[in-house]
Design a protein around this motif. Structure first.
Motif, PDB file in Angstrom:
ATOM      1  N   UNK A  30      37.198  36.098  37.877  1.00 10.40           N
ATOM      2  CA  UNK A  30      38.758  35.653  38.330  1.00 10.40           C
ATOM      3  C   UNK A  30      39.336  36.647  38.894  1.00 10.40           C
ATOM      4  N   UNK A  31      39.204  38.092  38.523  1.00 11.97           N
ATOM      5  CA  UNK A  31      39.917  39.087  39.407  1.00 11.97           C
ATOM      6  C   UNK A  31      39.322  39.253  40.839  1.00 11.97           C
ATOM      7  N   UNK A  32      38.221  39.228  40.830  1.00 14.56           N
ATOM      8  CA  UNK A  32      37.591  39.308  42.450  1.00 14.56           C
ATOM      9  C   UNK A  32      37.523  38.348  43.388  1.00 14.56           C
ATOM     10  N   UNK A  33      38.098  37.007  42.661  1.00 21.46           N
ATOM     11  CA  UNK A  33      38.217  35.997  43.639  1.00 21.46           C
ATOM     12  C   UNK A  33      39.337  36.567  44.728  1.00 21.46           C
ATOM     13  N   UNK A  34      40.157  37.323  44.127  1.00 18.40           N
ATOM     14  CA  UNK A  34      41.461  37.638  45.191  1.00 18.40           C
ATOM     15  C   UNK A  34      41.252  38.838  45.919  1.00 18.40           C
ATOM     16  N   UNK A  35      40.496  39.667  45.342  1.00 12.31           N
ATOM     17  CA  UNK A  35      40.138  40.893  46.244  1.00 12.31           C
ATOM     18  C   UNK A  35      39.289  40.730  47.157  1.00 12.31           C
ATOM     19  N   UNK A  36      38.280  39.602  46.914  1.00 12.90           N
ATOM     20  CA  UNK A  36      37.315  39.012  48.177  1.00 12.90           C
ATOM     21  C   UNK A  36      38.128  38.204  48.973  1.00 12.90           C
ATOM     22  N   UNK A  37      38.927  37.515  48.633  1.00 16.55           N
ATOM     23  CA  UNK A  37      39.770  36.605  49.703  1.00 16.55           C
ATOM     24  C   UNK A  37      40.442  37.655  50.731  1.00 16.55           C
ATOM     25  N   UNK A  91      43.675  30.354  41.354  1.00 14.71           N
ATOM     26  CA  UNK A  91      43.417  29.249  41.959  1.00 14.71           C
ATOM     27  C   UNK A  91      44.762  29.053  42.998  1.00 14.71           C
ATOM     28  N   UNK A  92      45.883  29.230  42.367  1.00 18.46           N
ATOM     29  CA  UNK A  92      47.193  29.066  43.028  1.00 18.46           C
ATOM     30  C   UNK A  92      47.250  30.297  44.185  1.00 18.46           C
ATOM     31  N   UNK A  93      46.830  31.616  43.599  1.00 18.72           N
ATOM     32  CA  UNK A  93      46.726  32.658  44.591  1.00 18.72           C
ATOM     33  C   UNK A  93      45.834  32.346  45.823  1.00 18.72           C
ATOM     34  N   UNK A  94      44.688  31.848  45.612  1.00 19.60           N
ATOM     35  CA  UNK A  94      43.630  31.755  46.791  1.00 19.60           C
ATOM     36  C   UNK A  94      44.374  30.540  47.802  1.00 19.60           C
ATOM     37  N   UNK A  95      45.114  29.657  47.132  1.00 17.99           N
ATOM     38  CA  UNK A  95      45.731  28.537  48.029  1.00 17.99           C
ATOM     39  C   UNK A  95      46.748  29.246  48.912  1.00 17.99           C
ATOM     40  N   UNK A  96      47.585  30.018  48.199  1.00 16.86           N
ATOM     41  CA  UNK A  96      48.853  30.328  49.067  1.00 16.86           C
ATOM     42  C   UNK A  96      48.188  31.568  49.954  1.00 16.86           C
ATOM     43  N   UNK A 183      34.224  28.237  47.659  1.00 14.62           N
ATOM     44  CA  UNK A 183      33.107  29.172  47.526  1.00 14.62           C
ATOM     45  C   UNK A 183      33.604  30.538  46.942  1.00 14.62           C
ATOM     46  N   UNK A 184      34.771  31.162  47.392  1.00 15.01           N
ATOM     47  CA  UNK A 184      35.395  32.384  46.936  1.00 15.01           C
ATOM     48  C   UNK A 184      35.509  32.294  45.375  1.00 15.01           C
ATOM     49  N   UNK A 185      36.114  31.026  45.074  1.00 16.70           N
ATOM     50  CA  UNK A 185      36.245  30.830  43.788  1.00 16.70           C
ATOM     51  C   UNK A 185      35.011  30.617  42.391  1.00 16.70           C
ATOM     52  N   UNK A 186      34.037  29.936  43.377  1.00 17.78           N
ATOM     53  CA  UNK A 186      32.930  29.705  42.465  1.00 17.78           C
ATOM     54  C   UNK A 186      31.789  30.884  42.302  1.00 17.78           C
ATOM     55  N   UNK A 187      31.565  31.521  43.476  1.00 15.73           N
ATOM     56  CA  UNK A 187      30.285  32.251  43.500  1.00 15.73           C
ATOM     57  C   UNK A 187      30.545  33.737  42.486  1.00 15.73           C
TER      58      UNK A 187
END
Length: 236
Positions: A30-37, A91-96, A183-187
Motif C-alpha cells: 500500500x505504501x509504495x503505491x504513492x511513492x511510485x505515483x 486509493x484516494x491519494x492516487x485519485x487526488x 496498475x500502480x495500485x495493483x502490481x
C-alpha cells in the motif's frame, strides 16, 4: 515559505522542504503505491518513514493525520485553492494525485470510470485477500493447525489472479495501452504476493502468463524500481 506548523504530524516528522508534498509511509504494497505515483509524475515530495516496529503509526502525531493509523498518508501544502490538504487511504491519494497532475488517468469520462473500477477492484479484493494469504502462509497463520482459513484465501487469490489474467488478454496494461493508477495500485500487491510473501507456487502463478508478463513490465519501469524502496528502511 509554506508554514505547516499547525499540523501536529510535522512535530514528529519535521518538514525540511515544507513547499513539497509530505509523504508519510513505509515500503509496503500500500505504501509504495504513492511513492511510485510520485516518482512517475515527477511531483516534488519529501518522504518520511513511519516505523511500525516503533509503533509510530499509533502516535498522536500520526493519528492527527490518519485516525485509522494506516500508511500511506500525505500532506500537500499546495492543495485545492492553494490550501494545505491532509489525505489518507492509498486509493484516494492516487485519485487526488492523478487529478492534481493530469497524469495516469484517462481524460475520457467513460475510461476514467473504468480505471476507477479497476482501482476499486484492487482496493476491495486484491489487497485484502493477498494480505490474508501472506498472514496465513508466511506469518502467524502457520501456527494454526486448521488450514481451512489459509486454503480459503489461497482459493480467492487464485480467483482474483484469474480475473486479472482474463482482463490482460490482448492488453498491455489493465486499461490497454494506457498505464494508469489502476496498475500502480495493483502490481505492488502481485509483486509482494510472489516475492515477499513467497506464495507464487502456492497460488500457481505460473498458470497466469499474462499476469507474469505485466508484472515483469511493471517492475522494469525506472520509477517503479525507485518507488519500491521509498521511504528507505533503516539499516538493520
Amino acid at each position: 515559505m509554506t508554514d505547516l506548523s499547525r499540523f501536529a504530524i510535522t512535530q514528529k516528522w519535521p518538514a525540511q522542504h515544507p513547499d513539497r508534498l509530505q509523504l508519510y509511509s513505509l515500503p509496503t504494497p500500500n505504501g509504495v503505491k504513492v511513492s511510485i505515483m510520485l516518482e512517475e509524475t515527477g511531483l516534488p515530495y519529501e518522504p518520511h518513514l513511519v516505523r511500525f516496529d516503533a509503533n509510530e503509526q499509533m502516535s498522536a502525531e500520526f493519528l492527527s493525520l490518519n485516525p485509522n493509523n494506516k500508511i500511506p498518508a500525505i500532506l500537500d501544502p499546495n492543495g485545492p485553492g492553494g490550501e494545505p490538504l491532509p489525505l489518507f487511504e492509498s486509493g484516494a491519494i492516487l485519485l487526488y494525485l492523478a487529478d492534481k497532475t493530469g497524469q495516469l488517468m484517462p481524460a475520457d469520462p467513460a475510461r476514467r470510470y473504468e480505471s476507477i473500477q479497476w482501482l476499486m477492484f484492487q482496493m476491495g479484493g486484491i489487497g485484502p485477500m493477498f494480505g490474508q494469504v501472506g498472514f496465513f502462509h508466511k506469518f502467524a497463520g502457520r501456527d494454526y493447525e486448521d488450514k481451512r482459513p489459509r486454503d480459503r484465501y489461497i482459493a480467492e487469490a487464485k480467483r482474483l489472479l484469474g480475473v486479472l489474467e482474463q482482463r490482460l488478454n490482448g492488453r498491455q496494461w489493465l486499461m490497454g495501452d494506457d498505464y494508469t493508477i489502476a496498475d500502480i495500485a495493483t502490481w505492488p500487491w502481485v509483486n509482494n504476493l510472489v516475492g515477499f510473501y513467497e506464495a507464487g507456487e502456492l497460488v500457481g502463478i505460473d498458470g497466469f502468463p499474462n499476469v507474469r508478463r505485466v508484472l515483469a513490465a511493471f517492475v522494469a519501469r525506472p520509477a517503479v524500481a525507485r518507488g519500491l524502496r521509498i521511504p528507505q528502511r533503516p539499516a538493520a
